[in-house]
Scaffold this motif. Structure first.
Motif, PDB file in Angstrom:
ATOM      1  N   ALA A   8      46.568 -64.347  -0.998  1.00  0.00           N
ATOM      2  CA  ALA A   8      46.908 -64.461   0.423  1.00  0.00           C
ATOM      3  C   ALA A   8      48.393 -64.702   0.613  1.00  0.00           C
ATOM      4  N   THR A   9      48.994 -65.484  -0.281  1.00  0.00           N
ATOM      5  CA  THR A   9      50.435 -65.734  -0.203  1.00  0.00           C
ATOM      6  C   THR A   9      51.215 -64.437  -0.360  1.00  0.00           C
TER       7      THR A   9
ATOM      8  N   THR B 197      38.853 -65.238   4.298  1.00  0.00           N
ATOM      9  CA  THR B 197      37.433 -65.268   4.634  1.00  0.00           C
ATOM     10  C   THR B 197      36.668 -65.948   3.508  1.00  0.00           C
ATOM     11  N   LEU B 198      35.974 -67.033   3.838  1.00  0.00           N
ATOM     12  CA  LEU B 198      35.269 -67.844   2.837  1.00  0.00           C
ATOM     13  C   LEU B 198      33.773 -67.790   3.117  1.00  0.00           C
TER      14      LEU B 198
ATOM     15  N   LEU C 276      40.868 -75.560   0.549  1.00  0.00           N
ATOM     16  CA  LEU C 276      40.088 -74.862   1.574  1.00  0.00           C
ATOM     17  C   LEU C 276      40.806 -74.861   2.921  1.00  0.00           C
ATOM     18  N   ASN C 277      41.382 -75.981   3.273  1.00  0.00           N
ATOM     19  CA  ASN C 277      42.141 -76.042   4.530  1.00  0.00           C
ATOM     20  C   ASN C 277      43.310 -75.071   4.500  1.00  0.00           C
ATOM     21  N   ASP C 278      43.992 -75.004   3.362  1.00  0.00           N
ATOM     22  CA  ASP C 278      45.127 -74.100   3.202  1.00  0.00           C
ATOM     23  C   ASP C 278      44.675 -72.637   3.334  1.00  0.00           C
ATOM     24  N   LEU C 279      43.540 -72.314   2.714  1.00  0.00           N
ATOM     25  CA  LEU C 279      43.047 -70.938   2.760  1.00  0.00           C
ATOM     26  C   LEU C 279      42.637 -70.543   4.177  1.00  0.00           C
ATOM     27  N   ARG C 280      42.018 -71.461   4.892  1.00  0.00           N
ATOM     28  CA  ARG C 280      41.632 -71.154   6.279  1.00  0.00           C
ATOM     29  C   ARG C 280      42.857 -70.905   7.136  1.00  0.00           C
TER      30      ARG C 280
END
Length: 491
Positions: free
Chosen positions: A30-31, A251-252, A242-246
């Protein structure tokens, strides 16, 4: 890296597995600007970095610390805003339970191997004859134990330092950390660079000392202290990830087990349930046998390359009201030599003695004990003679299996290991967590097998495999390796 790329022209990416390696892989992708979907078969995230609530305390259900010899985990924690939450364990060190009784675990650097066989704590564990035999290591040619293409931990230690070092120091540490007989483990996988250090420094003890100096400067830390944790538990790392990915729009999806993987003109297609997920990049962060089994139809060269399953480990957590444990009778915990009679656990962690934050949360007189059961045994052909003997403490066929059996065993073992009676009436809460084959199993030859698997995957455009089975045991190894592999995939 991602700032120079145009997200509009980047293909989406799919990650299979929501353990720490899968979540970290998703963050790297994502980065770099990819739209990422993570598919997790279970209903929870984090894999072996999980949590559970026992007697009102939120505790780690798996990993509860990380090795500080590498900066990988600390750097990740800092990126996620957790730098101020990194805490060392309480000083005091761990103990080892030997057949004749408990001893303080000596100042050792790698897998229980002593840097100085004549250190007083080492001599108390080995006896004069054991220390004398271990000291012969310095006079052996460097090729002893370092010449073969692959060798086990057991074969290396026995050849250079002898049986007593193997039985009394190495087997308890290896059993506690890797849940396996040292005769089964590839030393180059579980202690990278150690055999090369023998060739460089002339002896196994000198190689261990050099690794210790590289880790923590000239001083030698107390056994068990080359680790750190996070205030409130290692599971908070998963929450932050998880917070960072959201925030990054990843999409999790949980409860979505992958059933098939196939090649497409544009990359990869994953079938999960009735849905399909397409990606130009595919990162497989599943246990080794699952990863190879899922990929081999799309990548036929992987057929026959599946690694072995890891040990089945049962972790029993007891929260007890027992002020007698306030004195921390065995420091931060006890590792059990496999030949020790009457003990079925392979290790006990006195968690409230190890972590000040947990002691404060539990309150005076309340203690958290974690006992682990389950250890893969070998034939002992390369080992100490006690390995694979079926003695109690080995976690073999007679090991407790049901929850009630595990509770009874945990009470008996905790009482024996801590020298304080721990009875069922003292228990205010308990839980059993099972890790079935989840721990990586670095069997002899595993490193070469992993290298072959990765070579096959590298030849396939847009595919890589990550996780503890390829990186080695421990969060530090997994974090470092996952970032390296995904960045290589991106480049």
């Amino acid at each position: 890296m991602g700032s120079s790329l145009n997200p509009a022209v980047l293909k989406p990416a799919v990650v299979l597995g929501g353990g720490i390696s899968g979540l970290l892989a998703a963050r790297e992708l994502a980065t770099a600007g990819h739209a990422v979907t993570v598919l997790e078969a279970s209903g929870t995230w984090g894999g072996c970095v999980g949590s559970h609530v026992v007697a009102g305390l939120t505790l780690d259900s798996g990993a509860e610390s990380f090795a500080t010899r590498s900066p990988a985990v600390a750097e990740l924690a800092a990126e996620l805003g957790l730098a101020g939450k990194i805490v060392p364990p309480r000083p005091g060190g761990a103990w080892v339970q030997l057949p004749e009784g408990p001893r303080e675990l000596p100042k050792t650097g790698v897998l229980g191997i002593p840097a100085n066989p004549w250190d007083p704590e080492v001599r108390r564990s080995l006896g004069f004859v054991g220390s004398l035999r271990a000291s012969l290591d310095r006079y052996l040619p460097a090729r002893v134990g370092a010449a073969a293409d692959v060798t086990s931990v057991s074969a290396l230690v026995r050849a250079r330092m002898g049986r007593r070092v193997l039985e009394r120091l190495v087997a308890p540490v290896v059993g506690g950390v890797h849940s396996a007989d040292p005769g089964l483990l590839d030393v180059d996988m579980v202690a990278p660079g150690l055999r090369a250090g023998i060739r460089t420094h002339g002896s196994l003890a000198a190689a261990v000392a050099a690794q210790r100096r590289g880790a923590s400067g000239p001083s030698v830390a107390k056994a068990g202290s080359a680790v750190a944790g996070l205030e409130d538990g290692m599971h908070t790392l998963v929450t932050a990830l998880l917070n960072d990915l959201r925030e990054r729009g990843v999409t999790l999806l949980t409860g979505v087990p992958a059933r098939a993987v196939e090649r497409t003109a544009d990359g990869w297609r994953v079938t999960a349930g009735e849905a399909t997920y397409d990606g130009g990049l595919l990162v497989v962060a599943l246990p080794g046998p699952d990863a190879v089994g899922l990929l081999q139809e799309a990548v036929p060269a992987l057929a026959g390359r599946s690694p072995g399953h890891g040990p089945d480990v049962r972790l029993v957590t007891l929260v007890v009201d027992l002020p007698e444990l306030d004195r921390r009778p065995r420091g931060t915990g006890v590792l059990v030599a496999p030949q020790t009679p009457g003990i079925q656990a392979k290790a006990l962690t006195h968690a409230t003695a190890k972590w000040d934050w947990l002691a404060a949360a539990a309150g005076p007189g309340t203690h958290v004990l974690r006992l682990s059961y389950g250890r893969l045994e070998g034939s002992g052909a390369e080992g100490s003679g006690a390995e694979g003997s079926g003695a109690e403490g080995s976690g073999g066929a007679n090991a407790p299996a049901s929850d009630s059996e595990l509770l009874a065993a945990a009470l008996r073992d905790a009482s024996a290991l801590l020298d304080v009676p721990v009875q069922e009436r003292d228990v205010v809460g308990w839980d059993v967590v099972r890790w079935q084959g989840a721990l990586p199993f670095a069997a002899v030859g595993h490193k070469a097998r992993v290298a072959g698997i990765r070579e096959v995957c590298a030849a396939e455009n847009g595919l890589c495999v990550v996780g503890g089975w390829v990186a080695g045991n421990g969060l530090a190894a997994v974090v470092f390796d996952t970032r390296k592999e995904v960045r290589s995939l991106l480049s």
